[in-house]
Design a protein around this motif. Structure first.
Motif, short mmCIF file in Angstrom:
data_model
loop_
_atom_site.label_atom_id
_atom_site.label_comp_id
_atom_site.label_asym_id
_atom_site.label_seq_id
_atom_site.Cartn_x
_atom_site.Cartn_y
_atom_site.Cartn_z
N ARG A 87 -4.04 4.82 4.23
CA ARG A 87 -4.27 3.59 4.98
C ARG A 87 -3.01 2.77 5.23
O ARG A 87 -3.03 1.81 5.99
CB ARG A 87 -5.31 2.72 4.27
CG ARG A 87 -6.65 3.40 4.06
CD ARG A 87 -7.27 4.03 5.29
NE ARG A 87 -7.33 3.12 6.43
CZ ARG A 87 -7.45 3.52 7.68
NH1 ARG A 87 -7.54 4.80 7.98
NH2 ARG A 87 -7.50 2.65 8.65
N ASP A 99 0.23 -1.59 7.55
CA ASP A 99 -1.12 -1.06 7.59
C ASP A 99 -1.19 0.00 8.70
O ASP A 99 -0.62 -0.19 9.78
CB ASP A 99 -2.11 -2.19 7.87
CG ASP A 99 -3.53 -1.70 8.04
OD1 ASP A 99 -4.21 -1.54 7.01
OD2 ASP A 99 -3.95 -1.44 9.19
N ARG A 100 -1.87 1.08 8.44
CA ARG A 100 -1.98 2.19 9.38
C ARG A 100 -2.46 1.74 10.76
O ARG A 100 -1.91 2.12 11.78
CB ARG A 100 -2.94 3.22 8.79
CG ARG A 100 -3.29 4.33 9.73
CD ARG A 100 -4.54 5.09 9.25
NE ARG A 100 -4.73 6.25 10.09
CZ ARG A 100 -4.38 7.48 9.75
NH1 ARG A 100 -3.85 7.72 8.58
NH2 ARG A 100 -4.57 8.48 10.58
#
Length: 118
Positions: A87, A99-100
């Motif tokens: 993630r 954050d992904r």
């Protein structure tokens, strides 16, 4: 994201919105994903984006299904594999950590190879 979510996005009056050409039918074959996609009506989201972008005069862009938006570092452009269970994007080249989904959304905004659908 339903109509209200899409409407809140287009009301910010962006110059363009870029989306991915997802293989929704293929994703629906996954037992893990099918129920979630049915609940949120993923297939309808693109249609609502088309309608609202046309209403508000916003260009709607779509990148190719195989555009690696989550695998590209949005800071330096380095590409590396990103398993679905990971993630957080941690770039092995420049050290950036994001954050992904945030990283992927920045890459979609910066994409230069796309098709204008509205």
């Amino acid at each position: 994201m339903k109509r209200k979510g899409i409407l809140s996005i287009v009301r910010t009056n962006p110059q363009f919105i870029t989306i991915e050409n997802l293989n929704i039918k293929g994703m629906m074959r996954s037992k893990r994903l099918a129920n979630s996609f049915q609940q949120i009506g993923l297939g309808n989201i693109v249609d609502w984006f088309k309608i609202k972008c046309q209403d508000y005069g916003i260009e709607l862009r779509q990148v190719d299904r195989f555009y690696p938006s989550s695998q590209i570092c949005s800071d330096c452009g380095h590409t590396q594999p990103m398993p679905l269970n990971q993630r957080t994007y941690h770039c092995h080249h420049c050290g950036m950590i994001k954050d992904r989904d945030i990283n992927a959304s920045i890459n979609l905004k910066q994409a230069t190879d796309y098709t204008v659908i509205v």
